[in-house]
Each structure stands twice: as C-alpha cells, then as structure tokens.
Design a protein around this motif. Structure first.
Motif, PDB file in Angstrom:
ATOM      1  N   MET A  73       1.114  -1.249   0.366  1.00 58.66           N
ATOM      2  CA  MET A  73       0.392   0.320  -0.250  1.00 58.66           C
ATOM      3  C   MET A  73       0.620   1.539   0.595  1.00 58.66           C
ATOM      4  O   MET A  73       2.003   1.375   0.312  1.00 58.66           O
ATOM      5  CB  MET A  73      -1.282   0.201   1.288  1.00 58.66           C
ATOM      6  N   THR A  74       0.398   1.790  -0.608  1.00 57.75           N
ATOM      7  CA  THR A  74       1.130   3.402  -1.005  1.00 57.75           C
ATOM      8  C   THR A  74       1.230   4.210   0.024  1.00 57.75           C
ATOM      9  O   THR A  74      -0.140   4.361   0.389  1.00 57.75           O
ATOM     10  CB  THR A  74       0.741   4.026  -2.117  1.00 57.75           C
ATOM     11  N   ALA A  75       1.434   5.110   0.592  1.00 61.67           N
ATOM     12  CA  ALA A  75       0.836   6.784   1.190  1.00 61.67           C
ATOM     13  C   ALA A  75      -0.113   7.384   1.292  1.00 61.67           C
ATOM     14  O   ALA A  75      -0.913   7.775   1.809  1.00 61.67           O
ATOM     15  CB  ALA A  75       2.767   7.194   1.495  1.00 61.67           C
ATOM     16  N   ILE A 127      -3.504   5.270   1.380  1.00 68.25           N
ATOM     17  CA  ILE A 127      -3.719   5.146   3.492  1.00 68.25           C
ATOM     18  C   ILE A 127      -4.033   6.431   3.829  1.00 68.25           C
ATOM     19  O   ILE A 127      -5.117   6.791   4.501  1.00 68.25           O
ATOM     20  CB  ILE A 127      -2.046   5.543   3.742  1.00 68.25           C
ATOM     21  N   ILE A 128      -4.298   7.531   2.716  1.00 68.90           N
ATOM     22  CA  ILE A 128      -4.595   9.255   3.391  1.00 68.90           C
ATOM     23  C   ILE A 128      -5.573   9.496   2.880  1.00 68.90           C
ATOM     24  O   ILE A 128      -6.976   9.569   3.144  1.00 68.90           O
ATOM     25  CB  ILE A 128      -3.765   9.814   2.759  1.00 68.90           C
ATOM     26  N   VAL A 129      -5.629   8.770   1.561  1.00 67.19           N
ATOM     27  CA  VAL A 129      -7.329   8.418   0.932  1.00 67.19           C
ATOM     28  C   VAL A 129      -8.325   7.693   1.745  1.00 67.19           C
ATOM     29  O   VAL A 129      -9.412   8.186   1.852  1.00 67.19           O
ATOM     30  CB  VAL A 129      -7.200   7.916  -0.172  1.00 67.19           C
ATOM     31  N   PHE A 158     -11.845   9.287   3.960  1.00 59.77           N
ATOM     32  CA  PHE A 158     -12.752   8.609   3.635  1.00 59.77           C
ATOM     33  C   PHE A 158     -13.631   8.391   5.519  1.00 59.77           C
ATOM     34  O   PHE A 158     -14.754   8.575   5.336  1.00 59.77           O
ATOM     35  CB  PHE A 158     -12.631   6.961   2.576  1.00 59.77           C
ATOM     36  N   VAL A 159     -12.685   7.063   5.992  1.00 58.07           N
ATOM     37  CA  VAL A 159     -12.988   7.212   7.165  1.00 58.07           C
ATOM     38  C   VAL A 159     -13.602   8.817   8.318  1.00 58.07           C
ATOM     39  O   VAL A 159     -14.082   8.699   9.018  1.00 58.07           O
ATOM     40  CB  VAL A 159     -12.525   5.932   7.972  1.00 58.07           C
ATOM     41  N   PHE A 160     -13.272   9.170   7.939  1.00 64.49           N
ATOM     42  CA  PHE A 160     -12.732  10.642   8.484  1.00 64.49           C
ATOM     43  C   PHE A 160     -14.336  11.450   8.341  1.00 64.49           C
ATOM     44  O   PHE A 160     -15.108  12.097   8.372  1.00 64.49           O
ATOM     45  CB  PHE A 160     -11.965  11.610   8.471  1.00 64.49           C
TER      46      PHE A 160
END
Length: 180
Positions: free
Chosen positions: A1-3, A6-8, A12-14
């Motif tokens: 997994m790329t950084a 992980i940020i996306v 999305f969760v936020f």
C-alpha cells in the motif's frame, strides 16, 4: 500500500465518521435537547435531524410520553390529630424538554417532593372523616396547587391519584372512649 492510498482511506473514514456525527434519528415519543459548545441550542423533534458535527452535542434525551411517578408513602397528621398513611401516583407529561432539564435539577425528585408537601398541607387542614370521604376534593386541590409550579418547568400534571389509610386502631379506641 502506498502512502497516498492510506491517506485517501483515512480521509474517507473521517468523512463517514463526520457525517455519522451530524445525522441524528430521534425516535417517536422522544425529544432531544442539543447544546452547541455547552450552551442550549435547540430541541430536536422526532425524525431525521442534522447537527453540526463536533460542535453540537445531544445533552439530554427526554421522553414525551406520559410518565408515571410513584410518590412514596408518608404519615400525615390531620386536624383532629389522627394519623393517615398516604401515598400517591402522579401522571405527568413533559411539553417543553429544555425547561424541564434547565429549570430544575431533577424534575422527578422535585415533583415527588412537591406532591408530598402539598398533600401534607391539604390533609393537615382536614379532619380524619373529611380526609377519608372527600378524595376527589383533595385530588382537585392537590392538582391545582401543583400545576402552576411545575408549569414553569415545562411539565403538565395530567392527574394525581391518592390513597389514604387511617390509623384504624386509634380511631376504634377514640370511638370506644366516646361510647363509655
């Protein structure tokens, strides 16, 4: 997994969490009191409601259904020094939840205490025979004396039912003494 992935995913969760905090579904028969930054903001009616996430907070969940309050038993001394053991049941309805939660510390304890003290006062002015025979009169007087006070708290007293049991032994002794 790329950084970046992980940020996306984190973003999305936020966003999902923020939407979940802002959408509130109030069940039928309830009203919720909302505080915005610690101060009263609004009262949510039943159904779908939108709040400002992280700013608005549901502080109180109040039922709008009729509430049955059991008033604890107490001994009351009548005008002719007879002892009555009385208890009551009060039926109340909260019509203004913000007044009920901000107008008094605990509306349940306040109403129970108010009914007890008013009942003591009313029965203390009556003789034993009057107290046992005029229950409807006592109920009407009790309801009239309490209704004004609890209206300030956004609460309606629908009805109050009372029960009184006299100290039968004392009455029998007095009757026997009168006969002698």
């Amino acid at each position: 997994m790329t950084a970046g992935l992980i940020i996306v995913i984190g973003l999305f969760v936020f966003v999902i969490f923020t939407i979940a905090k802002g959408v509130r579904l109030v069940p039928q028969g309830n009203k919720w009191v909302v505080q915005r930054l610690g101060k009263y903001s609004s009262t949510l009616p039943p159904g779908l409601n939108i709040l400002i996430p992280f700013v608005d907070n549901v502080a109180y969940k109040i039922t709008t259904k009729d509430i049955v309050l059991d008033i604890p038993s107490q001994e009351v001394i009548t005008k002719d020094n007879a002892v009555l053991v009385t208890n009551a049941v009060a039926y109340i309805n909260i019509v203004s939840p913000e007044k009920a939660v901000y107008g008094v510390e605990s509306y349940i304890i306040a109403i129970q205490t108010l009914v007890q003290t008013s009942l003591r006062s009313i029965l203390g002015e009556m003789t034993l025979d009057d107290a046992l025979s005029s229950r409807e009169h006592i109920k009407a007087k009790l309801k009239a004396s309490i209704s004004d006070d609890i209206a300030d708290w956004g609460i309606i007293l629908k009805t109050v039912e009372i029960q009184a049991a006299a100290e039968r032994q004392r009455r029998a002794t007095v009757t026997r003494a009168d006969g002698d």
